[in-house]
Design an enzyme around this catalytic site. Structure first.
Site, PDB file in Angstrom:
ATOM      1  N   ASP A 182    -123.631 -42.665 -27.386  1.00  0.00           N
ATOM      2  CA  ASP A 182    -122.452 -43.422 -26.943  1.00  0.00           C
ATOM      3  C   ASP A 182    -121.160 -42.767 -27.432  1.00  0.00           C
ATOM      4  O   ASP A 182    -121.131 -42.162 -28.503  1.00  0.00           O
ATOM      5  CB  ASP A 182    -122.558 -44.860 -27.484  1.00  0.00           C
ATOM      6  CG  ASP A 182    -121.572 -45.795 -26.813  1.00  0.00           C
ATOM      7  OD1 ASP A 182    -121.067 -45.461 -25.719  1.00  0.00           O
ATOM      8  OD2 ASP A 182    -121.299 -46.862 -27.376  1.00  0.00           O
ATOM      9  N   GLY A 183    -120.123 -42.941 -26.638  1.00  0.00           N
ATOM     10  CA  GLY A 183    -118.792 -42.517 -27.072  1.00  0.00           C
ATOM     11  C   GLY A 183    -118.204 -41.345 -26.303  1.00  0.00           C
ATOM     12  O   GLY A 183    -117.135 -40.843 -26.660  1.00  0.00           O
ATOM     13  N   HIS A 217    -118.736 -36.616 -20.815  1.00  0.00           N
ATOM     14  CA  HIS A 217    -120.181 -36.568 -20.525  1.00  0.00           C
ATOM     15  C   HIS A 217    -120.678 -35.117 -20.556  1.00  0.00           C
ATOM     16  O   HIS A 217    -121.772 -34.838 -21.037  1.00  0.00           O
ATOM     17  CB  HIS A 217    -120.476 -37.208 -19.171  1.00  0.00           C
ATOM     18  CG  HIS A 217    -120.189 -38.679 -19.116  1.00  0.00           C
ATOM     19  ND1 HIS A 217    -120.560 -39.547 -20.119  1.00  0.00           N
ATOM     20  CD2 HIS A 217    -119.574 -39.446 -18.169  1.00  0.00           C
ATOM     21  CE1 HIS A 217    -120.182 -40.782 -19.795  1.00  0.00           C
ATOM     22  NE2 HIS A 217    -119.576 -40.739 -18.627  1.00  0.00           N
ATOM     23  N   LEU A 254    -142.257 -30.510 -29.540  1.00  0.00           N
ATOM     24  CA  LEU A 254    -141.319 -31.635 -29.553  1.00  0.00           C
ATOM     25  C   LEU A 254    -141.441 -32.364 -28.223  1.00  0.00           C
ATOM     26  O   LEU A 254    -141.505 -31.723 -27.173  1.00  0.00           O
ATOM     27  CB  LEU A 254    -139.882 -31.127 -29.735  1.00  0.00           C
ATOM     28  CG  LEU A 254    -138.769 -32.173 -29.591  1.00  0.00           C
ATOM     29  CD1 LEU A 254    -138.817 -33.182 -30.739  1.00  0.00           C
ATOM     30  CD2 LEU A 254    -137.391 -31.507 -29.551  1.00  0.00           C
ATOM     31  N   ARG A 296    -127.520 -45.254 -32.946  1.00  0.00           N
ATOM     32  CA  ARG A 296    -126.473 -45.416 -31.941  1.00  0.00           C
ATOM     33  C   ARG A 296    -125.201 -44.783 -32.488  1.00  0.00           C
ATOM     34  O   ARG A 296    -124.790 -45.085 -33.611  1.00  0.00           O
ATOM     35  CB  ARG A 296    -126.212 -46.874 -31.599  1.00  0.00           C
ATOM     36  CG  ARG A 296    -125.138 -46.999 -30.515  1.00  0.00           C
ATOM     37  CD  ARG A 296    -124.927 -48.389 -30.003  1.00  0.00           C
ATOM     38  NE  ARG A 296    -124.023 -48.345 -28.845  1.00  0.00           N
ATOM     39  CZ  ARG A 296    -124.151 -49.070 -27.766  1.00  0.00           C
ATOM     40  NH1 ARG A 296    -125.133 -49.926 -27.665  1.00  0.00           N
ATOM     41  NH2 ARG A 296    -123.296 -48.966 -26.762  1.00  0.00           N
ATOM     42  N   ARG A 307    -124.903 -52.368 -30.969  1.00  0.00           N
ATOM     43  CA  ARG A 307    -125.672 -53.042 -29.912  1.00  0.00           C
ATOM     44  C   ARG A 307    -126.860 -52.185 -29.516  1.00  0.00           C
ATOM     45  O   ARG A 307    -126.825 -50.968 -29.657  1.00  0.00           O
ATOM     46  CB  ARG A 307    -124.814 -53.193 -28.634  1.00  0.00           C
ATOM     47  CG  ARG A 307    -123.812 -54.260 -28.620  1.00  0.00           C
ATOM     48  CD  ARG A 307    -123.210 -54.394 -27.203  1.00  0.00           C
ATOM     49  NE  ARG A 307    -122.461 -53.206 -26.805  1.00  0.00           N
ATOM     50  CZ  ARG A 307    -121.216 -52.949 -27.187  1.00  0.00           C
ATOM     51  NH1 ARG A 307    -120.570 -53.781 -27.971  1.00  0.00           N
ATOM     52  NH2 ARG A 307    -120.606 -51.863 -26.776  1.00  0.00           N
TER      53      ARG A 307
HETATM   54  C1  FPP Z   1    -122.182 -43.424 -23.151  1.00  0.00           C
HETATM   55  O1  FPP Z   1    -120.836 -43.057 -23.338  1.00  0.00           O
HETATM   56  C2  FPP Z   1    -122.913 -42.356 -22.528  1.00  0.00           C
HETATM   57  C3  FPP Z   1    -123.492 -42.423 -21.307  1.00  0.00           C
HETATM   58  C4  FPP Z   1    -123.418 -43.603 -20.446  1.00  0.00           C
HETATM   59  C5  FPP Z   1    -124.204 -41.300 -20.753  1.00  0.00           C
HETATM   60  C6  FPP Z   1    -124.888 -40.384 -21.721  1.00  0.00           C
HETATM   61  C7  FPP Z   1    -125.046 -39.106 -21.047  1.00  0.00           C
HETATM   62  C8  FPP Z   1    -124.920 -37.901 -21.626  1.00  0.00           C
HETATM   63  C9  FPP Z   1    -124.734 -37.680 -23.051  1.00  0.00           C
HETATM   64  C10 FPP Z   1    -124.984 -36.709 -20.774  1.00  0.00           C
HETATM   65  C11 FPP Z   1    -126.350 -36.118 -20.817  1.00  0.00           C
HETATM   66  C12 FPP Z   1    -127.232 -36.809 -19.917  1.00  0.00           C
HETATM   67  C13 FPP Z   1    -128.324 -36.261 -19.367  1.00  0.00           C
HETATM   68  C14 FPP Z   1    -129.138 -37.130 -18.545  1.00  0.00           C
HETATM   69  C15 FPP Z   1    -128.735 -34.859 -19.523  1.00  0.00           C
HETATM   70  P1  FPP Z   1    -119.705 -43.951 -22.673  1.00  0.00           P
HETATM   71  O2  FPP Z   1    -119.341 -43.336 -21.377  1.00  0.00           O
HETATM   72  O3  FPP Z   1    -120.148 -45.364 -22.572  1.00  0.00           O
HETATM   73  O4  FPP Z   1    -118.563 -43.778 -23.726  1.00  0.00           O
HETATM   74  P2  FPP Z   1    -117.446 -44.861 -24.100  1.00  0.00           P
HETATM   75  O5  FPP Z   1    -118.193 -46.046 -24.676  1.00  0.00           O
HETATM   76  O6  FPP Z   1    -116.641 -44.137 -25.140  1.00  0.00           O
HETATM   77  O7  FPP Z   1    -116.701 -45.175 -22.870  1.00  0.00           O
END
Ligand code: FPP
Length: 247
Positions: A22-23, A39, A133, A190, A196
């Protein structure tokens, strides 16, 4: 009386680490960049983490890549997340095959574009014999959805006579989950300072140690993984019993 938790020198490395990555959005906002940039950097963090998990002796790494609730995000962001899965597999699959990483993808397959389903099937098939792994990517995944899909299959097996309703218990039920061939996570991490589960591995995390780190996912890597493992090793896992030290 409660005994002190084992020191990190005595406690074992977690066999299964699960991570809610997250983040990304906040990381991008801090740099005045679009969320999709966060992302993309999140994929780099994932690559570092896969490497570091292997080096640390973790056997199972499970990450939350796209949730059943993420469909509510703008189409542009949803498409970017799908593109990142395509890009990650295109760039890294040969390396993962070479390095002994077995790839699995958990989550619903309905609603996924055909090429994504093919990419997932190919990555799973090409790494099936690997055992160093186990990397599991939760994609189009939600814990409640997983449990509901499992319940549907249980009901189908009962109505076709394959299963007796009286034989259903937790052990039988979990063989219907997407994670049938995975051990439960020892630690669920997390990032980003949120506290959460967000519908991640609800069944499987019953006895996972929860570790919340104040680091945004794109900044995650070897050091943050080592910190999470260290926090885990200081916990006293009791599984509903008494303290492990006084057993
Ligand atoms: C949450 O951050 C992250 C996600 C919803 C996507 C996680 C995906 C990646 C790390 C990319 C790699 C993925 C794959 C499938 C190779 P957020 O967007 O909710 O961040 P915020 O809470 O700061 O808005």
């Amino acid at each position: 009386m409660a005994q002190p938790a084992p020191s990190s020198a005595q406690a074992p490395t977690p066999r299964h680490v699960a991570i809610i990555m997250d983040g990304n959005g906040r990381w991008a906002r801090q740099r005045n960049r679009p969320r999709t940039f966060g992302h993309a950097e999140g994929v780099e963090a994932l690559r570092r983490t896969v490497e570091a998990a292997g080096e640390a002796g973790v056997e199972y790494l499970t990450v939350f890549g796209f949730s059943t609730e993420n469909w509510r995000r703008p189409a542009e962001e949803v498409n970017a997340l799908f593109d990142l899965l395509r890009l990650y597999v295109a760039r890294d699959l040969d390396k993962l095959v070479r390095e002994g990483v077995r790839v699995r993808v958990i989550g619903g397959r309905e609603g996924l574009q055909r090429d994504i389903a093919d990419i997932i099937g190919n990555a799973e098939a090409r790494t099936r014999e690997n055992a160093k792994l186990n990397l599991t990517i939760a994609f189009n995944y939600g814990g409640q959805d997983e449990i509901a899909r499992a319940a549907r299959r249980v009901a189908e097996d009962v109505s076709s006579g394959k299963l007796n309703a009286s034989d259903i218990d937790a052990k039988v039920f979990e063989t219907y989950l997407d994670t049938d061939d995975l051990p439960p996570p020892d630690v669920l991490v997390r990032t980003s300072g949120e506290f959460r589960l967000s519908n991640f591995m609800l069944w499987q995390s019953a006895y996972a140690e929860l570790v919340f780190l104040d680091v945004l996912w794109p900044d995650f890597g070897k050091d943050a993984l080592a910190l999470a493992i260290d926090v885990y090793r200081r916990r006293d896992r009791r599984y509903g019993g008494t303290t492990s030290e006084s057993a």
